[in-house]
Design an enzyme around this catalytic site. Structure first.
Site, PDB file in Angstrom:
ATOM      1  N   SER A 288      -3.913 -16.875   3.759  1.00 27.01           N
ATOM      2  CA  SER A 288      -4.827 -15.938   4.435  1.00 27.01           C
ATOM      3  C   SER A 288      -6.172 -16.561   4.792  1.00 27.01           C
ATOM      4  CB  SER A 288      -5.047 -14.699   3.549  1.00 27.01           C
ATOM      5  OG  SER A 288      -3.838 -14.047   3.298  1.00 27.01           O
TER       6      SER A 288
ATOM      7  N   ASN B 113      -2.473 -10.647  12.842  1.00 24.99           N
ATOM      8  CA  ASN B 113      -2.869  -9.641  11.864  1.00 24.99           C
ATOM      9  C   ASN B 113      -2.360  -8.254  12.240  1.00 24.99           C
ATOM     10  OD1 ASN B 113      -4.738 -10.622   9.569  1.00 24.99           O
ATOM     11  ND2 ASN B 113      -5.480 -11.753  11.341  1.00 24.99           N
TER      12      ASN B 113
ATOM     13  N   TYR C  37     -27.760  -0.627  29.539  1.00 23.92           N
ATOM     14  CA  TYR C  37     -28.726  -1.423  30.298  1.00 23.92           C
ATOM     15  C   TYR C  37     -30.089  -1.434  29.609  1.00 23.92           C
ATOM     16  CZ  TYR C  37     -32.579  -2.339  33.442  1.00 23.92           C
ATOM     17  OH  TYR C  37     -33.750  -2.820  33.971  1.00 23.92           O
TER      18      TYR C  37
ATOM     19  N   ARG D 270       0.819  -1.214   0.000  1.00 21.76           N
ATOM     20  CA  ARG D 270       0.000   0.000   0.000  1.00 21.76           C
ATOM     21  C   ARG D 270       0.853   1.264   0.000  1.00 21.76           C
ATOM     22  NH1 ARG D 270      -3.211  -3.405   3.581  1.00 21.76           N
ATOM     23  NH2 ARG D 270      -5.218  -3.862   2.551  1.00 21.76           N
TER      24      ARG D 270
ATOM     25  N   ASP E   9       2.438 -16.136  15.285  1.00 18.16           N
ATOM     26  CA  ASP E   9       2.607 -17.151  16.321  1.00 18.16           C
ATOM     27  C   ASP E   9       4.054 -17.571  16.541  1.00 18.16           C
ATOM     28  OD1 ASP E   9      -0.115 -17.020  16.325  1.00 18.16           O
ATOM     29  OD2 ASP E   9      -0.467 -19.058  15.614  1.00 18.16           O
TER      30      ASP E   9
ATOM     31  N   CYS F 201      -8.760 -20.417  13.126  1.00 16.88           N
ATOM     32  CA  CYS F 201      -9.692 -20.467  14.260  1.00 16.88           C
ATOM     33  C   CYS F 201     -11.072 -20.950  13.843  1.00 16.88           C
ATOM     34  CB  CYS F 201      -9.818 -19.081  14.898  1.00 16.88           C
ATOM     35  SG  CYS F 201      -8.262 -18.420  15.540  1.00 16.88           S
TER      36      CYS F 201
END
Length: 456
Positions: free
Chosen positions: A42, A311, A432, A23, A289, A46
């Site tokens: 990519s 990320n 609430y 970018r 990781d 999870c």
């Protein structure tokens, strides 16, 4: 002449770094080559348990960007099924093996992004050619397991070894597929990421869902018939199994880095600075990781393998590679998971972490409900807070409950990140309405209880 960036690892951190660098720098200024040993880039590791269970119907829904998108949108030369086997820092080149076509190639670099992720903990008894034994670390692993479960006839009996996040999520996935599931954990209870009093709530709920949990049990081996697993052997006897899933945790994948002479920290992860530069090695960056990072509460280096951090770290590295400036501020260990309808959240330090870091503290447990008690669907929620004595600073929090439980941990994570005291927290202006909370939210009930405990 364009600089050359080599990325080792085509998932979250590596491709986030590559895309972010692009970018800021166009293709004539920076050439980017990414090596990935698997078949995918990519993707959401999870999400694998939810694809295995069938909650996510299509594997490709887990893929955020495929290689073609990386090539077309960002001009990244993605090379799947290529494993980097050596890094030469003096020659500034990597050696990679083509896992499909064979052969070895060498590629020079000016900038190196090391993003190899983590590798699963695999005991000697699991290093076997017996069919039916699976990890769930990568999408390739998930594809292999899904194929085994979809066989005709399908397996009926599953044993999950290990009771961490992956273990409990895979137990849920297999229950949803209709298998009889046994979870074996060497410790006295699963979910060591929370304190024992909170983990007991998880254990009770899992048993209520039909999972046979066997704690304090050590796996010693596997039995097989015609090359296929048919039982897991333990020090407490054998457990029949048509499929075995390993959920024994992971460690940083740093063997390649260590062989190249890159610095490894006390957690086994690569040592990086706040800009994600590998300490003391110009032009080399790392994230995900495979690295260790700072815990903002304990002040200690930790290894927390989560896609959220990967990320962010990749983005930080990419901004800096692109000529900007960004830093990664560390972690506080926030995580959530679920077992069917039971939700579990944690942030900050557990009691044993607080002791190891030298804090004096109080801990309290508050029982409440997710909604106003009279509103339909109100269910129990348990909140645990750990606060420093005498300051009252929040050190850690855990939540176990049903709907609306897990994401409440985010309120506590923000308080923890900003070094709030439990007294400060009692005045938080939280939303609430009876469908969402009692008049006193469970977070506020727990904070008030901690304030009272500190006053004693």
């Amino acid at each position: 002449m364009a600089e050359r960036m080599i990325v080792i690892g085509g998932d979250a951190a590596g491709m986030a770094a590559a895309a972010q660098a692009r970018r800021s720098r166009d293709r004539d200024d920076l050439e980017i080559v990414a090596f990935e040993r698997g078949h995918f880039t990519s993707y959401s590791a999870c999400g694998i348990p939810y694809w295995i269970s069938g909650l996510v119907p299509d594997r490709d829904q887990l893929i955020a960007r495929d290689p073609a998108t990386h090539r077309e949108k960002f001009g990244i030369d993605v090379r799947l099924r290529h494993e980097v086997v050596a890094i030469d820092l003096d020659r500034r080149e990597v050696t990679a093996v083509d896992l499909t076509g064979g052969g070895e190639i060498r590629e020079p670099f000016d900038i190196l992004m090391y993003a190899t992720g983590a590798v699963p903990t695999t005991p000697d008894w699991a290093r076997t050619d017996v069919a039916g034994v699976f990890g769930v670390q990568t999408l390739d692993d998930g594809s292999a397991l899904r194929s085994w479960l979809d066989a005709d006839p399908p397996p009926q009996r599953a044993v999950v070894v290990g009771g961490g996040y992956i273990g409990v999520e895979m137990a849920e996935a297999l229950v949803l597929r209709g298998l009889s599931v046994t979870l074996v954990e060497r410790a006295e209870q699963p979910m060591s990421t929370v304190d024992p009093d909170m983990a007991r709530l998880v254990t009770d709920a899992m048993r209520g869902l039909g999972v046979d949990i066997r704690t304090g049990v050590q796996v010693t081996g596997l039995s097989e018939h015609d090359g296929r697993v048919d039982a897991v052997r333990t020090d407490a006897g054998s457990i029949p199994a048509d499929v075995v899933v390993l959920g024994l945790g992971v460690r940083p994948n740093t063997a390649l880095a260590e062989a190249a002479g890159l610095p490894i920290g006390p957690t086994g992860g690569l040592r990086v600075d706040r800009q994600m530069r590998v300490a003391g090695v110009p032009g080399v960056w790392a994230g995900g990781d495979c690295v260790e990072t700072l815990h903002r509460v304990s002040g200690m280096p930790v290894h927390v393998p989560l896609g959220t951090h990967a990320n962010k770290q990749g983005r930080v590295a990419g901004i800096n590679i692109g000529g900007g400036y960004a830093t990664f501020a560390g972690v506080i260990g926030t995580a959530v998971t679920k077992v069917c309808d039971l939700e579990v959240g944690r942030t900050g330090l557990r009691e044993r972490d607080a002791l190891a870091a030298g804090f004096e503290f109080v801990s309290v447990i508050a029982e409440s409900t997710n909604r106003a008690g009279y509103y339909p669907g109100a269910r129990p929620m348990t909140v645990k807070l750990i606060a420093e004595r005498p300051s009252g600073r929040l050190l850690g929090a855990q939540i176990v409950g049903w709907s609306e439980a897990a994401k409440r941990i985010d309120t506590l994570a923000v308080a923890l990140w900003n070094r709030m005291t439990v007294d400060d927290m009692t005045a938080l202006d939280l939303g609430y309405a009876p469908p969402y909370s009692p008049a006193w939210d469970p977070v506020l009930v727990a904070a008030r209880k901690a304030v009272d405990e500190l006053a004693r």
